[in-house]
Design an enzyme around this catalytic site. Structure first.
Site, PDB file in Angstrom:
ATOM      1  N   CYS A   1       0.844  -1.204   0.000  1.00  0.00           N
ATOM      2  CA  CYS A   1       0.000   0.000   0.000  1.00  0.00           C
ATOM      3  C   CYS A   1       0.876   1.249   0.000  1.00  0.00           C
ATOM      4  O   CYS A   1       0.561   2.249  -0.656  1.00  0.00           O
ATOM      5  CB  CYS A   1      -0.900   0.017   1.228  1.00  0.00           C
ATOM      6  SG  CYS A   1      -2.014  -1.393   1.384  1.00  0.00           S
TER       7      CYS A   1
ATOM      8  N   HIS B   1       1.002   5.112  -1.584  1.00  0.00           N
ATOM      9  CA  HIS B   1       0.318   6.016  -0.656  1.00  0.00           C
ATOM     10  C   HIS B   1       1.146   6.419   0.565  1.00  0.00           C
ATOM     11  O   HIS B   1       0.583   6.643   1.638  1.00  0.00           O
ATOM     12  CB  HIS B   1      -0.990   5.372  -0.195  1.00  0.00           C
ATOM     13  CG  HIS B   1      -1.994   5.194  -1.292  1.00  0.00           C
ATOM     14  ND1 HIS B   1      -2.671   6.253  -1.873  1.00  0.00           N
ATOM     15  CD2 HIS B   1      -2.424   4.074  -1.931  1.00  0.00           C
ATOM     16  CE1 HIS B   1      -3.481   5.790  -2.801  1.00  0.00           C
ATOM     17  NE2 HIS B   1      -3.351   4.478  -2.870  1.00  0.00           N
TER      18      HIS B   1
ATOM     19  N   ARG C   1     -12.650  -0.991  -2.377  1.00  0.00           N
ATOM     20  CA  ARG C   1     -11.453  -0.208  -2.698  1.00  0.00           C
ATOM     21  C   ARG C   1     -10.186  -0.976  -2.313  1.00  0.00           C
ATOM     22  O   ARG C   1      -9.232  -1.063  -3.092  1.00  0.00           O
ATOM     23  CB  ARG C   1     -11.508   1.131  -1.968  1.00  0.00           C
ATOM     24  CG  ARG C   1     -10.260   1.999  -2.107  1.00  0.00           C
ATOM     25  CD  ARG C   1     -10.063   2.506  -3.511  1.00  0.00           C
ATOM     26  NE  ARG C   1      -9.315   1.574  -4.347  1.00  0.00           N
ATOM     27  CZ  ARG C   1      -9.035   1.752  -5.620  1.00  0.00           C
ATOM     28  NH1 ARG C   1      -9.472   2.832  -6.249  1.00  0.00           N
ATOM     29  NH2 ARG C   1      -8.350   0.869  -6.310  1.00  0.00           N
TER      30      ARG C   1
ATOM     31  N   CYS D   1      -7.384  -2.619  -4.717  1.00  0.00           N
ATOM     32  CA  CYS D   1      -5.970  -2.237  -4.589  1.00  0.00           C
ATOM     33  C   CYS D   1      -5.074  -3.468  -4.574  1.00  0.00           C
ATOM     34  O   CYS D   1      -4.040  -3.500  -5.247  1.00  0.00           O
ATOM     35  CB  CYS D   1      -5.753  -1.414  -3.317  1.00  0.00           C
ATOM     36  SG  CYS D   1      -6.243   0.316  -3.461  1.00  0.00           S
TER      37      CYS D   1
END
Length: 276
Positions: A184, A188, A233, A237
């Site tokens: 992730c 991000h 979501r 991802c």
């Protein structure tokens, strides 16, 4: 001859200034401005198809189902049986009756099973909507989340299992894997990152990007013509990272969601939002 020379100099300076301004405006900036303008155009609830899911969810909440022929109105989402206002703002959280930390989807599945006596096999099979396939879970999440509009995200960390879940979620956020060796944090954990023309929010630290992101789910995705939840979501991802896709309603996704909520503390909920 001085006047033409001065005029030429002024023209050249103006042209240089205009060129500099144009150069400063990248295609990405223009794209994001257009996307934001589009969102503003559809910010009216009567123009956002996501509110159709809210209406369907309201009907499902009060519909008697399962072997016990009762509705979900007796389901305790953390604020007391049947109380919806502010519940979503404090999820995921620890539930003593289940002895675990749950997000909204997990808790709804638990209530369907324990309270209604409903076989959730079909509900889970339709967890994400598609052409000709409605999703009870997406509709219920839209309805319940909408009841926290205008309220602030309040991560719950008072119970040891909540603290443990948040720590697990943080570890998952930074764990690399899959064929691309992504995590992730690959997308991000820094400011200014993009994928194609889409800006990527930094979710690794507390602040406005995390607040605005987490406070805007569930959302209506124009590109998919469907309302999507945070479960979708995160699932998507992981799919895009080429990881094995996580199980719906898994403890791992709940832990990751709780960690992200700690980064978004204080964000004002406004859902369903609308995204590209």
């Amino acid at each position: 001859m001085r006047i033409p020379l001065i005029a030429a100099a002024v023209f050249t300076a103006a042209l240089s200034l205009a060129s500099a301004r144009l150069a400063a405006q990248s295609p990405q900036d223009d794209s994001e401005k257009e996307i934001e303008r589009y969102r503003q155009m559809l910010s009216d609830p009567f123009s956002n198809p996501g509110f159709l899911a809210v209406d369907r969810g309201e009907a499902l909440w009060s519909e008697a189902r399962g072997t016990k022929n009762v509705s979900l109105e007796g389901c305790d989402l953390g604020e007391g049986a049947g109380k919806l206002e502010g519940a979503y703002a404090k999820l995921p959280r620890y539930f003593a009756d289940a002895d675990k930390v749950m997000d909204l989807e997990q808790r709804l599945l638990w209530c369907m099973d324990k309270l209604q006596g409903l076989d959730t096999t079909d509900v889970v099979a339709r967890r994400f909507s598609g052409p000709g396939k409605a999703s009870d879970m997406e509709d219920l999440v839209a309805f319940i989340a909408n009841k926290s509009n205008g309220m602030k995200i309040e991560p719950q960390l008072s119970h040891p299992k909540e603290k443990e879940a948040a720590a697990v979620g943080e570890a998952l956020f930074y764990t690399r894997g899959g064929v691309n060796d992504f995590s992730c944090s690959t997308c991000h954990a820094e400011d200014g990152k993009r994928i194609r023309l889409q800006g990527l929010p930094n979710l690794s630290v507390k602040g406005k990007p995390a607040q605005e992101t987490m406070a805007s789910w569930p959302t209506y995705r124009v590109s998919q013509s469907a309302l999507r939840t945070m479960q979708h979501r995160l699932w998507d991802c992981y799919r895009q990272q080429r990881w094995p896709v996580p199980e719906y309603g898994s403890d791992a996704l709940t832990a990751l969601t709780l960690f992200l909520e700690t980064r978004a503390e204080g964000g004002e909920i406004n859902v369903p939002s609308i995204k590209r």
